[in-house]
Every structure is written in structure tokens, then in C-alpha cells.
Design a protein around this motif. Sequence first.
Motif, PDB file in Angstrom:
ATOM      1  N   SER A  48      27.406  17.065 -12.764  1.00 22.35           N
ATOM      2  CA  SER A  48      27.183  18.002 -11.647  1.00 22.35           C
ATOM      3  C   SER A  48      27.074  17.251 -10.328  1.00 22.35           C
ATOM      4  O   SER A  48      27.519  17.749  -9.285  1.00 22.35           O
ATOM      5  CB  SER A  48      25.910  18.831 -11.884  1.00 22.35           C
ATOM      6  N   GLN A  84      26.598  25.448 -11.856  1.00 22.66           N
ATOM      7  CA  GLN A  84      26.252  25.545 -13.278  1.00 22.66           C
ATOM      8  C   GLN A  84      25.568  26.873 -13.615  1.00 22.66           C
ATOM      9  O   GLN A  84      25.722  27.390 -14.699  1.00 22.66           O
ATOM     10  CB  GLN A  84      25.362  24.351 -13.633  1.00 22.66           C
ATOM     11  N   ASP A 160      31.637  24.249 -13.135  1.00 24.20           N
ATOM     12  CA  ASP A 160      30.598  23.466 -13.814  1.00 24.20           C
ATOM     13  C   ASP A 160      30.057  24.262 -14.996  1.00 24.20           C
ATOM     14  O   ASP A 160      29.258  25.183 -14.817  1.00 24.20           O
ATOM     15  CB  ASP A 160      29.481  23.131 -12.815  1.00 24.20           C
TER      16      ASP A 160
HETATM   17 MG   LIG Z   1      25.239  19.523 -14.930  1.00 21.86          MG
END
Ligand SMILES: [Mg+2]
Length: 251
Positions: A48, A84, A160
Motif C-alpha cells: 500500500s 484498501q 489495492d
Molecule cells: Mg496494504
Amino acid sequence: MEPAVNITDLCVSYTLNKKELKVLENVNLRAEAGRFVSIIGPSGCGKSTLFRTIAGLEKKYTGSVIVNGCDIRNSRPHIAYMLQKDLLLPWRNVRQNIVLPLELAGTLKNTDADFIENMISEFGLKGFADAYPDELSGGMRQRVALLRTWLMEGSVMLLDEPFGALDALTRKHMQDWLTGIWEKHRKTVLFITHDIEEAVYLSDEVFVMGPRPGRIVEHINIDIERPRKSDITCTPLFIDYKRRLVSALQV
Ligand SMILES: [Mg+2]
Ligand SMILES: Nc1ncnc2c1ncn2[C@@H]1O[C@H](COP(=O)(O)OP(=O)(O)OP(=O)(O)O)[C@@H](O)[C@H]1O
């Protein structure tokens, strides 16, 4: 041709308890335009962080990040980024959530209305444009977040772990659906996943990262013809790619 994303010797560190925490160390990654590229690696290895850096949100790094020929130190890259977590706004309905980035960028035009209704259907959300996020299933919420990302202006998409929170069956549906939509529109996609099978199934190439400080330990081209159908997951070729990724992850 200029690669869509070209990362050279990228290093990122944070300070944790007054000590330097190296998160990315000499990451080199190149993605040609129109490719579907996955990134896989253990939790906490900096995936990330890599995306945040490409999106221009992480300013303290060394090395270079070039997106569509522009150094991101000098110009803000046009990138569509899906975090995410889906981060839909609960007080906005599906249509209003989808157009939010366009609204913020000041590029939303009334003439886009038909186009947006078409995309809502294409993303399997027909009839739900006026629904609110808490009236949707998990898979539908992910499709709303994906469509919102899809419509952001940018030829590079950073996704993500978009399917991380879904059950196995819904995830399979979403993979097939994303493959179909990507084969039709061909954007450059960088895709983070923990799922080896998902990486092989969706990608043209896979970068494997090692544990923190994250670096690329393997790069594998997935030479499986498209369009792909789920029965390929049982073929010896597919299983061999999975085996190679498993062993790269154990380095
Ligand atoms: Mg991550
Ligand atoms: N803003 C920050 N300040 C300090 N440390 C951070 C920050 N963001 C991330 N980290 C640390 O950097 C490391 C990498 O985090 P990152 O979120 O990039 O990992 P990841 O590979 O995406 O993990 P996951 O697969 O669990 O999502 C972790 O050790 C994390 O604690």
C-alpha cells in the motif's frame, strides 16, 4: 513506447518510536501501457505504501517514479486509485458516490449523465443508482468503489486488494467480471492481492515482493491466452505459475 509506470530504486522510510523504519528498499517496477500487473507479497511488506507513493501521496522518498513520462515530483500524476477500504460515503447514493471524484475535480458535466447510467449497468448495478451503500451487498459495494475509480481521469489504475473482503464465491464472480471489463477497455492496472490464484488468473505479469523492507524478489510473465475462463485454473500451465509464485513468496 514510454511505459505507463516506471519506478527506479524507490526507497521509503517512516519514523516509528524515533527509529527509522525502512518500508521499501530499492523497488524497481515497470508496467507497460494497457497491461494488467499484479503485486503480491506478505502483509506489511509495503504494497500500500508503494501505491500511495505512485499516487503522489508519499512525498518523502528517494529514487524515481515516472508515470506516463512525467516525474511525479514535478507534476501530479493522473491516476485512479482505489484504497484498501472502499470508503463509500453513506449519505450519498450509488450515483452520487460514483461521480464524487469528477465533482471534486470540477469535470462533471450534465452531458455525462447517459454515459454514467450506461456504466452503472455495465458494472452490474442497474436499478441501484438511487440506493445507499448500506442497502447493497459487499460485492455491490466493491463494484461501486471500482466504478468510481474507473471513472476517475487517469490511464493508470491502482487497485489495492479490491476483493480482499469478499467471500470466495463472490470473489470469483468479481474476478470474471473484472477480467471481462478490462479485456474490453484495456487500461493499465496495478493490482495488489494476497491471493496467488487471483494474481495468475487476472494478470499479464506478477511482481512478488519480499518481507519488509519491501523489494521485488521475482517478476513473472503470465503467458496464458485471453479471454480467460475459470476452467484454466486446473491446467498444468496455470498450476505451474502458482507453484512458481509460492516458491518466490518463500524466499
Ligand atoms: Mg496494504
Ligand atoms: N504513515 C505511516 N507511518 C508509519 N509507519 C507506516 C505508515 N504507513 C505504513 N507504515 C508501516 O509501513 C509498513 C508497510 O505498510 P503497508 O500498509 O504499505 O503494508 P502492506 O504491504 O500494504 O500490508 P497489508 O498487506 O497488510 O495491507 C508497515 O510496517 C506499517 O506499519
